[in-house]
Design a protein around this motif. Structure first.
Motif, short mmCIF file in Angstrom:
data_model
loop_
_atom_site.label_atom_id
_atom_site.label_comp_id
_atom_site.label_asym_id
_atom_site.label_seq_id
_atom_site.Cartn_x
_atom_site.Cartn_y
_atom_site.Cartn_z
N LYS A 63 0.83 -1.21 0.00
CA LYS A 63 0.00 0.00 0.00
C LYS A 63 0.86 1.26 0.00
O LYS A 63 0.66 2.17 -0.81
CB LYS A 63 -0.93 -0.01 1.21
CG LYS A 63 -1.81 1.21 1.30
CD LYS A 63 -2.67 1.16 2.55
CE LYS A 63 -3.46 2.45 2.69
NZ LYS A 63 -4.18 2.49 3.96
N ASN A 64 1.83 1.34 0.90
CA ASN A 64 2.72 2.50 0.95
C ASN A 64 3.63 2.56 -0.27
O ASN A 64 4.05 3.64 -0.68
CB ASN A 64 3.54 2.51 2.23
CG ASN A 64 2.75 3.05 3.39
OD1 ASN A 64 1.85 3.86 3.22
ND2 ASN A 64 3.08 2.59 4.58
N SER A 65 3.94 1.41 -0.85
CA SER A 65 4.74 1.40 -2.07
C SER A 65 4.01 2.11 -3.20
O SER A 65 4.60 2.96 -3.88
CB SER A 65 5.06 -0.05 -2.48
OG SER A 65 5.70 -0.07 -3.73
N PHE A 66 2.76 1.79 -3.38
CA PHE A 66 1.97 2.47 -4.43
C PHE A 66 1.75 3.94 -4.09
O PHE A 66 1.68 4.78 -4.98
CB PHE A 66 0.63 1.77 -4.64
CG PHE A 66 0.73 0.57 -5.52
CD1 PHE A 66 0.97 0.70 -6.88
CD2 PHE A 66 0.61 -0.70 -4.99
CE1 PHE A 66 1.07 -0.41 -7.69
CE2 PHE A 66 0.71 -1.82 -5.79
CZ PHE A 66 0.94 -1.68 -7.16
N HIS A 67 1.67 4.26 -2.81
CA HIS A 67 1.51 5.65 -2.40
C HIS A 67 2.78 6.45 -2.68
O HIS A 67 2.70 7.62 -3.07
CB HIS A 67 1.15 5.73 -0.92
CG HIS A 67 0.95 7.12 -0.42
ND1 HIS A 67 -0.12 7.89 -0.81
CD2 HIS A 67 1.69 7.88 0.41
CE1 HIS A 67 -0.03 9.07 -0.23
NE2 HIS A 67 1.06 9.09 0.52
N ALA A 68 3.96 5.84 -2.50
CA ALA A 68 5.22 6.54 -2.75
C ALA A 68 5.43 6.78 -4.24
O ALA A 68 5.82 7.88 -4.64
CB ALA A 68 6.38 5.73 -2.18
N HIS A 69 5.19 5.77 -5.06
CA HIS A 69 5.30 5.92 -6.52
C HIS A 69 4.66 4.69 -7.15
O HIS A 69 5.01 3.57 -6.84
CB HIS A 69 6.76 6.03 -6.94
CG HIS A 69 6.95 6.68 -8.28
ND1 HIS A 69 6.50 6.14 -9.44
CD2 HIS A 69 7.55 7.84 -8.62
CE1 HIS A 69 6.83 6.92 -10.45
NE2 HIS A 69 7.46 7.98 -9.97
N LEU A 71 5.03 3.44 -10.01
CA LEU A 71 5.89 2.64 -10.89
C LEU A 71 6.90 1.78 -10.12
O LEU A 71 7.77 1.17 -10.73
CB LEU A 71 6.66 3.56 -11.84
CG LEU A 71 5.87 4.14 -13.00
CD1 LEU A 71 6.72 5.13 -13.78
CD2 LEU A 71 5.36 3.05 -13.90
N GLY A 72 6.77 1.72 -8.80
CA GLY A 72 7.72 0.95 -8.00
C GLY A 72 7.77 -0.52 -8.37
O GLY A 72 8.85 -1.10 -8.53
N VAL A 73 6.62 -1.14 -8.53
CA VAL A 73 6.55 -2.58 -8.87
C VAL A 73 7.15 -2.85 -10.26
O VAL A 73 8.03 -3.71 -10.39
CB VAL A 73 5.11 -3.12 -8.75
CG1 VAL A 73 5.03 -4.55 -9.25
CG2 VAL A 73 4.62 -3.03 -7.32
N PRO A 74 6.74 -2.11 -11.30
CA PRO A 74 7.33 -2.37 -12.62
C PRO A 74 8.84 -2.11 -12.66
O PRO A 74 9.58 -2.86 -13.30
CB PRO A 74 6.59 -1.42 -13.56
CG PRO A 74 5.35 -1.05 -12.87
CD PRO A 74 5.63 -1.15 -11.41
N VAL A 75 9.29 -1.08 -11.96
CA VAL A 75 10.73 -0.79 -11.95
C VAL A 75 11.50 -1.91 -11.26
O VAL A 75 12.56 -2.33 -11.73
CB VAL A 75 11.01 0.58 -11.29
CG1 VAL A 75 12.48 0.77 -11.00
CG2 VAL A 75 10.50 1.70 -12.19
#
Length: 99
Positions: A63-69, A71-75
């Motif tokens: 949840k916080n990962s998507f909130h930070a940016h 594109l975090g998962v694809p990167v």
């Protein structure tokens, strides 16, 4: 010889970068940063957002990962793929065209 050095340098660089993100606390505001924008007092940086997003992913906080940016998962997927390709040593098609 130079191509071999460049490949290993890039491989080591990405492994160390991801290891640093895995062992840092993304929620901590007082952590050390090499970001030039943060050094000038600018609080928002897309690179820092990606770094925080990847760090949150390593800590299991999606949840916080998507909130930070977002594109975090694809990167992270692209970086892991690149590390695997560099470690295996496959050459890309565009490497042959440059020779």
């Amino acid at each position: 010889m130079r191509k071999i050095f460049n490949r290993y340098f890039e491989l080591i660089f990405w492994i160390v970068a991801l290891a640093c993100l895995a062992f840092t606390n993304p929620a901590g505001e007082s952590h050390f940063s090499l970001c030039p924008l943060k050094a000038f007092g600018i609080t928002w940086c897309p690179g820092c957002g990606l770094g925080h997003a990847i760090s949150y992913l390593f800590h299991g906080d999606i949840k916080n990962s998507f909130h930070a940016h977002w594109l975090g998962v694809p990167v992270l997927v692209v970086l892991v793929y690149r590390i695997c390709k560099l470690a295996i040593g496959h050459k890309y098609r565009f490497d042959k065209q440059g020779q």
